[in-house]
Design a protein around this motif. Structure first.
Motif, PDB file in Angstrom:
ATOM      1  N   MET A 375       0.806  -1.233   0.000  1.00  0.00           N
ATOM      2  CA  MET A 375       0.000   0.000   0.000  1.00  0.00           C
ATOM      3  C   MET A 375       0.834   1.276   0.000  1.00  0.00           C
ATOM      4  O   MET A 375       0.490   2.231  -0.714  1.00  0.00           O
ATOM      5  CB  MET A 375      -0.995  -0.026   1.162  1.00  0.00           C
ATOM      6  N   PRO A 376       1.931   1.371   0.755  1.00  0.00           N
ATOM      7  CA  PRO A 376       2.738   2.604   0.674  1.00  0.00           C
ATOM      8  C   PRO A 376       3.267   2.870  -0.726  1.00  0.00           C
ATOM      9  O   PRO A 376       3.267   4.008  -1.194  1.00  0.00           O
ATOM     10  CB  PRO A 376       3.864   2.343   1.678  1.00  0.00           C
ATOM     11  N   ARG A 377       3.718   1.830  -1.408  1.00  0.00           N
ATOM     12  CA  ARG A 377       4.200   2.018  -2.781  1.00  0.00           C
ATOM     13  C   ARG A 377       3.052   2.411  -3.712  1.00  0.00           C
ATOM     14  O   ARG A 377       3.212   3.226  -4.627  1.00  0.00           O
ATOM     15  CB  ARG A 377       4.892   0.740  -3.272  1.00  0.00           C
ATOM     16  N   ALA A 378       1.875   1.833  -3.473  1.00  0.00           N
ATOM     17  CA  ALA A 378       0.720   2.149  -4.309  1.00  0.00           C
ATOM     18  C   ALA A 378       0.324   3.619  -4.185  1.00  0.00           C
ATOM     19  O   ALA A 378      -0.155   4.222  -5.152  1.00  0.00           O
ATOM     20  CB  ALA A 378      -0.454   1.249  -3.948  1.00  0.00           C
ATOM     21  N   ARG A 379       0.515   4.193  -3.005  1.00  0.00           N
ATOM     22  CA  ARG A 379       0.196   5.620  -2.853  1.00  0.00           C
ATOM     23  C   ARG A 379       0.987   6.464  -3.834  1.00  0.00           C
ATOM     24  O   ARG A 379       0.512   7.480  -4.332  1.00  0.00           O
ATOM     25  CB  ARG A 379       0.514   6.076  -1.420  1.00  0.00           C
ATOM     26  N   ARG A 380       2.220   6.044  -4.118  1.00  0.00           N
ATOM     27  CA  ARG A 380       3.068   6.795  -5.043  1.00  0.00           C
ATOM     28  C   ARG A 380       2.803   6.399  -6.491  1.00  0.00           C
ATOM     29  O   ARG A 380       2.688   7.268  -7.357  1.00  0.00           O
ATOM     30  CB  ARG A 380       4.545   6.550  -4.711  1.00  0.00           C
ATOM     31  N   GLU A 381       2.702   5.094  -6.753  1.00  0.00           N
ATOM     32  CA  GLU A 381       2.676   4.622  -8.132  1.00  0.00           C
ATOM     33  C   GLU A 381       1.270   4.512  -8.708  1.00  0.00           C
ATOM     34  O   GLU A 381       1.107   4.466  -9.922  1.00  0.00           O
ATOM     35  CB  GLU A 381       3.386   3.268  -8.213  1.00  0.00           C
ATOM     36  N   TRP A 382       0.242   4.447  -7.844  1.00  0.00           N
ATOM     37  CA  TRP A 382      -1.126   4.310  -8.319  1.00  0.00           C
ATOM     38  C   TRP A 382      -1.963   5.529  -7.948  1.00  0.00           C
ATOM     39  O   TRP A 382      -3.175   5.426  -7.757  1.00  0.00           O
ATOM     40  CB  TRP A 382      -1.768   3.039  -7.745  1.00  0.00           C
ATOM     41  N   ALA A 383      -1.331   6.672  -7.898  1.00  0.00           N
ATOM     42  CA  ALA A 383      -2.059   7.894  -7.546  1.00  0.00           C
ATOM     43  C   ALA A 383      -3.129   8.236  -8.580  1.00  0.00           C
ATOM     44  O   ALA A 383      -4.071   8.983  -8.288  1.00  0.00           O
ATOM     45  CB  ALA A 383      -1.085   9.065  -7.400  1.00  0.00           C
ATOM     46  N   HIS A 384      -3.015   7.694  -9.781  1.00  0.00           N
ATOM     47  CA  HIS A 384      -3.993   7.954 -10.833  1.00  0.00           C
ATOM     48  C   HIS A 384      -5.268   7.122 -10.669  1.00  0.00           C
ATOM     49  O   HIS A 384      -6.258   7.381 -11.367  1.00  0.00           O
ATOM     50  CB  HIS A 384      -3.374   7.651 -12.199  1.00  0.00           C
ATOM     51  N   LEU A 385      -5.257   6.133  -9.785  1.00  0.00           N
ATOM     52  CA  LEU A 385      -6.432   5.309  -9.559  1.00  0.00           C
ATOM     53  C   LEU A 385      -7.284   5.877  -8.430  1.00  0.00           C
ATOM     54  O   LEU A 385      -6.781   6.567  -7.545  1.00  0.00           O
ATOM     55  CB  LEU A 385      -6.025   3.872  -9.197  1.00  0.00           C
ATOM     56  N   THR A 386      -8.571   5.546  -8.467  1.00  0.00           N
ATOM     57  CA  THR A 386      -9.487   6.001  -7.420  1.00  0.00           C
ATOM     58  C   THR A 386      -9.918   4.795  -6.586  1.00  0.00           C
ATOM     59  O   THR A 386     -10.592   3.889  -7.085  1.00  0.00           O
ATOM     60  CB  THR A 386     -10.731   6.670  -8.029  1.00  0.00           C
TER      61      THR A 386
END
Length: 459
Positions: A375-386
């Motif tokens: 989840m921490p990595r997703a905050r950076r890499e998946w910021a385009h997702l809702t």
């Protein structure tokens, strides 16, 4: 420094670079890891590992006396071997982007010294990249010598989540290049080839393991071996998923079918697990890279293209299963359990969960996602997702209408569904990794098989 110790520079501190640096330091070599990212280098100097890989932090800590980290290429001047471990992301047409490889070669070249040095392509690169790097060294190294400065292809075959075991106890070591350069690589890897090193506590040597096979070949063949190996594994997974679709329609069980055909030693059971399809940085990129290479030579590769098509379709198969139960997803709460492309890593590249989250939102669902590590990595890499990030599995399932299990984390295998289901508003579970093994009071859909017979749902 022992008589067998060598000086090594490793350019790039991602999954491959960090694993390579840790391995070589553990074998007793003096290693300098190089990266242009100042923040990443500072993290490593402070003992912080920027990726999640089981056991890697402990191994790096244990060999820190043999390791240095730098943003400078100065260490190349004293290096006997220089590894290029940078990314080769695919372009829009699937052709690997070599800008980072080229940049690394151009930056290391001025630091090449008068002694024999081997420059190793560890990155997954198109066939012919070894010759390309050799030409870059000729153009940018003032003291370049064809006899002293050789390029070798030494592809990695690591699986994220088990990278330490794969590094220390490999099936094979592939080395492509001039015989003189391969002799230097044999000295570098001697403790690994002969298995004379002391196993780290975090990665004990398997009882039945003896030593790796060593494949000495040409640059081009070594480069092709890496691509062909990953493409074949991608084919196996897509084949399993295609057979799984037919199993559902005829009443067969994909797990029993895979076990049955896997007993044939010509086939083998590994990589025949049906599910959400393959992800990560290798299979999709390398399969597309081979197709691109074929296109350059006017050679069609329909089997590889079919593997990609089946893998893409598999994401929609999961959505279709959900829609069959829920009709419309507008206004529904859907939870996605698992974001990393596989367990025991935080790598999000080409993860099935990404496509699932994007499609669910497009169809009008409110999406909640959870992952034990990523989840921490997703905050950076998946910021385009809702989507909403859940703090726990319990939080993720609260008032959910449906759940998709997208990654087979052990935490999800061990869930007590009888305790969790009452907090949900609905009772639909799409188990895209076939990890639910006992009946539960819910509508459970799996891939290529019937879910364990459940108690009739009364909610």
């Amino acid at each position: 420094m022992s008589n067998t110790s060598m000086n090594v520079s490793v350019i790039g501190t991602g999954y491959v670079g960090l694993g390579t640096a840790a391995l070589l330091a553990h074998l007793g070599h003096q290693v300098t890891g190089i990266d242009i990212d100042n923040q990443k280098i500072e993290q490593l100097r402070n003992g912080q590992v920027p990726i999640h890989e089981p056991g890697l932090d402990a191994l790096l800590e244990s060999v820190k006396g043999n390791l240095d980290w730098s943003t400078s290429y100065d260490s190349v001047a004293r290096a006997d071997v220089v590894f290029i471990c940078v990314g080769t992301p695919p372009g829009k047409d699937g052709t690997p982007d070599l800008q980072y490889v080229a940049s690394a070669a151009e930056k290391l070249a001025p630091h090449l010294n008068g002694h024999a040095q081997v420059i190793v392509n560890k990155s997954t690169v198109p066939i012919g990249t070894g010759d390309y790097v050799q030409r870059l060294l000729e153009d940018h190294a003032p003291g370049y010598s064809h006899e002293r400065h050789r390029v070798v292809s030494n592809p990695e075959f690591l699986r994220e989540g088990t990278a330490l075991q794969d590094s220390l106890y490999p099936d094979r070591i592939v080395l492509g290049g001039h015989p003189d350069a391969l002799q230097i690589m044999a000295r570098l890897y001697a403790p690994l080839i002969e298995q004379t090193f002391t196993p780290p506590a975090s990665a004990p040597r398997p009882e039945t393991y003896t030593r790796p096979a060593v494949v000495n070949t040409t640059l081009q063949s070594a480069e092709m071996i890496k691509y062909a190996a990953n493409a074949f594994l991608a084919l196996k997974i897509s084949f399993a998923n295609e057979i799984a679709g037919l199993c559902e329609r005829v009443g067969a069980d994909i797990e029993e079918v895979a076990t049955g055909i896997g007993m044939d030693t010509r086939i083998g059971r590994r990589f025949l697990n049906a599910g959400a399809g393959w992800g990560g940085s290798c299979f999709g990129k390398d399969t597309a890279g081979l197709i691109s290479a074929g296109r350059e030579h006017n050679y069609n590769m329909p089997i590889l293209q079919a593997a990609i098509d089946v893998n893409t379709r598999q994401r929609q198969v999961i959505i279709d299963k959900l829609i069959r139960h829920m009709r419309s997803l507008k206004g529904k709460r859907v939870t996605v359990l698992g974001m990393a492309f596989k367990p025991d890593t935080d790598d999000l590249r080409n993860a099935p969960a990404h496509d699932l989250i994007a499609r669910l939102y497009q169809l009008g669902a409110t999406v909640t996602a959870h992952d034990p590590i990523a989840m921490p990595r997703a905050r950076r890499e998946w910021a385009h997702l809702t989507y909403r990030e859940a703090s726990s599995v319990q939080d993720a399932l609260h008032r959910a209408d449906a759940v998709i299990i997208a990654t087979e984390w052990q935490e999800y295998r061990d869930l007590d569904w009888s305790a969790l289901l009452p907090s949900m508003r609905g009772c639909v579970i799409i188990d895209a990794r076939n990890i639910i093994r006992t009946p539960i009071d819910a509508h459970v859909e799996q891939i290529g098989r019937n879910a364990p017979a459940a108690v009739p749902v009364t909610r």
